[in-house]
Design an enzyme around this catalytic site. Sequence first.
Site, short mmCIF file in Angstrom:
data_model
loop_
_atom_site.label_atom_id
_atom_site.label_comp_id
_atom_site.label_asym_id
_atom_site.label_seq_id
_atom_site.Cartn_x
_atom_site.Cartn_y
_atom_site.Cartn_z
N ASP A 45 12.70 41.73 15.91
CA ASP A 45 14.13 41.59 15.66
C ASP A 45 14.57 42.53 14.54
O ASP A 45 15.76 42.63 14.23
CB ASP A 45 14.52 40.14 15.37
CG ASP A 45 13.77 39.52 14.20
OD1 ASP A 45 12.97 40.22 13.55
OD2 ASP A 45 13.99 38.32 13.94
N SER A 46 13.62 43.28 13.98
CA SER A 46 13.94 44.38 13.07
C SER A 46 14.86 45.39 13.74
O SER A 46 15.52 46.19 13.06
CB SER A 46 12.66 45.08 12.60
OG SER A 46 11.84 45.42 13.71
N ASP A 84 9.52 39.02 19.16
CA ASP A 84 10.08 38.06 18.21
C ASP A 84 11.03 37.08 18.89
O ASP A 84 11.89 37.50 19.69
CB ASP A 84 10.88 38.79 17.13
CG ASP A 84 10.03 39.26 15.97
OD1 ASP A 84 8.95 38.70 15.75
OD2 ASP A 84 10.47 40.19 15.28
N LYS A 112 6.45 35.71 18.80
CA LYS A 112 6.23 35.53 17.36
C LYS A 112 7.34 34.65 16.80
O LYS A 112 8.52 34.86 17.10
CB LYS A 112 6.19 36.87 16.64
CG LYS A 112 5.97 36.76 15.12
CD LYS A 112 5.56 38.07 14.50
CE LYS A 112 6.67 39.09 14.43
NZ LYS A 112 7.75 38.69 13.48
N GLU A 114 8.79 32.82 13.07
CA GLU A 114 8.74 32.90 11.62
C GLU A 114 8.85 31.52 11.01
O GLU A 114 9.65 30.69 11.45
CB GLU A 114 9.90 33.76 11.08
CG GLU A 114 9.84 35.21 11.51
CD GLU A 114 10.95 36.03 10.86
OE1 GLU A 114 11.61 35.52 9.92
OE2 GLU A 114 11.16 37.18 11.27
N GLU A 181 3.39 38.80 5.82
CA GLU A 181 4.25 39.85 5.29
C GLU A 181 4.49 39.66 3.80
O GLU A 181 4.85 38.56 3.36
CB GLU A 181 5.60 39.89 6.02
CG GLU A 181 6.54 40.95 5.49
CD GLU A 181 7.78 41.16 6.35
OE1 GLU A 181 8.64 41.98 5.95
OE2 GLU A 181 7.91 40.52 7.41
#
EC number: 2.1.2.11
Length: 266
Positions: A45-46, A84, A112, A114, A181
């Site tokens: 999602d970057s 993501d 993924k 978070e 991270e």
Amino acid sequence: MPAITLTTLQSLKQKGEKITMLTCYDATFAHACNEAGVEVLLVGDSLGMVLQGHDSTLPVTTAEMAYHVASVKRGNSDALILADLPFMANATLEQTMTNSALLMQAGAHMVKVEGALWLADSIRLLAERGVPVCAHMGLTPQAVNILGGYKVQGRNENQARQMRADAISLEQAGAAMLLLECVPSELAAEITQAVKIPVIGIGAGSDTDGQVLVLHDMLGLSISGRVPKFVKNFMQGQDSIQSALKAYVSEVKATTFPGIEHGFSA
């Protein structure tokens, strides 16, 4: 390279060979990363920041993620595609299943998420239904407003102890991989040793099982001009993007990247 699977990544961890991962958002770069030997393509999602120009990842939708996953799939032949789940896409268990299905149907091999221990139920639910999950811990960009910015996590002993415990719990819940991270290098090394699943680092030192960078960062491309400490510009000294990608793979495999200067202390 042969097709990369979770079994491949687990074998690399057991052999002590570093895993290479880069973000990827389209077919052309997927093909280029394949040619360079990148084992995991993270459709992150970057993209909200490096492609869309937002100041965070929060505006990205599941539909946008699925679009880019499908684009990467069309250019990919060998790498494992990790996608993501964007902001609030896993707010409920029902949403988690629905949105994960969209990404898997678009071509992802793994999703993924978070967070921390609260992810356990979602991870268990997905794993039981055949969806491999990577748990993203430490600095979680979707929580930037709670964290107060993009800051190193796990520097005090209470945070470090909790992160170690959460990593083990998420593995037990069914996580097939961890991504750490902006975590102190020593803590990342401890977590990597404490779990049996592969651990990928970004700003987490050199002792994780593998490394990931944002594609645009490692090619020296930035809208803001701000370069995170953990980034190296692999275009420097290279005559092509393809050479830069190969240099990244080579340096990660040889454990020359990341260096001490790319990590954080407690």
